[in-house]
Scaffold this motif. Structure first.
Motif, mmCIF file in Angstrom:
data_model
loop_
_atom_site.group_PDB
_atom_site.id
_atom_site.type_symbol
_atom_site.label_atom_id
_atom_site.label_comp_id
_atom_site.label_asym_id
_atom_site.label_seq_id
_atom_site.Cartn_x
_atom_site.Cartn_y
_atom_site.Cartn_z
ATOM 1 N N GLU A 75 -6.474 -1.623 -1.468
ATOM 2 C CA GLU A 75 -5.693 -0.912 -2.482
ATOM 3 C C GLU A 75 -6.565 0.150 -3.152
ATOM 4 O O GLU A 75 -7.694 -0.103 -3.534
ATOM 5 N N ASP A 87 -5.094 2.400 -5.690
ATOM 6 C CA ASP A 87 -4.592 2.609 -7.050
ATOM 7 C C ASP A 87 -5.150 1.513 -7.965
ATOM 8 O O ASP A 87 -4.986 0.318 -7.703
ATOM 9 N N ALA A 96 -4.309 0.574 -11.031
ATOM 10 C CA ALA A 96 -3.311 -0.261 -11.713
ATOM 11 C C ALA A 96 -2.772 -1.343 -10.766
ATOM 12 O O ALA A 96 -2.653 -2.509 -11.151
ATOM 13 N N LYS A 97 -2.469 -0.959 -9.536
ATOM 14 C CA LYS A 97 -1.958 -1.937 -8.571
ATOM 15 C C LYS A 97 -3.040 -2.955 -8.215
ATOM 16 O O LYS A 97 -2.752 -4.144 -8.054
ATOM 17 N N LYS A 98 -4.273 -2.479 -8.100
ATOM 18 C CA LYS A 98 -5.374 -3.378 -7.767
ATOM 19 C C LYS A 98 -5.586 -4.407 -8.875
ATOM 20 O O LYS A 98 -5.785 -5.591 -8.615
ATOM 21 N N THR A 99 -5.506 -3.966 -10.123
ATOM 22 C CA THR A 99 -5.648 -4.867 -11.267
ATOM 23 C C THR A 99 -4.517 -5.892 -11.281
ATOM 24 O O THR A 99 -4.752 -7.074 -11.535
ATOM 25 N N LYS A 100 -3.293 -5.438 -10.987
ATOM 26 C CA LYS A 100 -2.150 -6.355 -10.948
ATOM 27 C C LYS A 100 -2.334 -7.391 -9.839
ATOM 28 O O LYS A 100 -2.061 -8.586 -10.041
ATOM 29 N N LEU A 101 -2.818 -6.963 -8.666
ATOM 30 C CA LEU A 101 -3.069 -7.899 -7.565
ATOM 31 C C LEU A 101 -4.154 -8.909 -7.933
ATOM 32 O O LEU A 101 -4.038 -10.099 -7.627
ATOM 33 N N THR A 114 -4.914 -9.931 -10.921
ATOM 34 C CA THR A 114 -4.341 -10.848 -11.898
ATOM 35 C C THR A 114 -3.456 -11.884 -11.203
ATOM 36 O O THR A 114 -3.523 -13.072 -11.505
ATOM 37 N N SER A 115 -2.652 -11.425 -10.261
ATOM 38 C CA SER A 115 -1.783 -12.349 -9.513
ATOM 39 C C SER A 115 -2.606 -13.359 -8.732
ATOM 40 O O SER A 115 -2.259 -14.545 -8.660
ATOM 41 N N LYS A 116 -3.698 -12.907 -8.134
ATOM 42 C CA LYS A 116 -4.565 -13.821 -7.390
ATOM 43 C C LYS A 116 -5.192 -14.851 -8.327
ATOM 44 O O LYS A 116 -5.294 -16.027 -7.991
ATOM 45 N N GLN A 117 -5.603 -14.404 -9.518
ATOM 46 C CA GLN A 117 -6.197 -15.325 -10.493
ATOM 47 C C GLN A 117 -5.172 -16.370 -10.944
ATOM 48 O O GLN A 117 -5.496 -17.554 -11.054
#
Length: 108
Positions: A49, A51, A53-58, A60-63
């Motif tokens: 990834e 982007d 913002a998208k990387k941060t969201k991913l 967070t989802s993984k965490q």
């Protein structure tokens, strides 16, 4: 071409291991852990990834997924009264190829 004396001097187990590890890119041993399919998907998506913002969201989802898995295994570790658990060591029965992904392994 090697003389017979030279072959006896260099044909050792260490030499074969060195050749396999350096010339053929082969390794020895088993994989250490199984990886959840969801965790594997998150790792690959995060790796590619671009982007932020998208990387941060991913991430967070993984965490969140990792915390849910930890809670699940904590529940499994609890020992309810009246339950007997058996464990079997199947180390000798290792199939090939070695797969890290659990669902891929069990779907074969």
């Amino acid at each position: 071409m090697y003389k017979e004396r030279d072959i006896q001097a260099i044909a050792t187990k260490a030499l074969f291991r060195k050749v396999f590890n350096t010339e053929f890119n082969l390794g020895f041993g088993s994989s250490k852990t199984d990886i959840c399919s969801t965790c594997l998907q998150f790792q690959e998506k995060i790796k590619f990834e671009t982007d932020i913002a998208k990387k941060t969201k991913l991430m967070t989802s993984k965490q969140v997924h990792s915390l849910q898995a930890k809670d699940f295994y904590d529940v499994l570790k609890s020992k309810p009264a009246g339950v007997i658990t058996f464990s079997f060591d199947c180390q000798k029965s290792q199939p090939l190829p070695k797969l890290h992904d659990q669902s891929t392994y069990y779907s074969r």
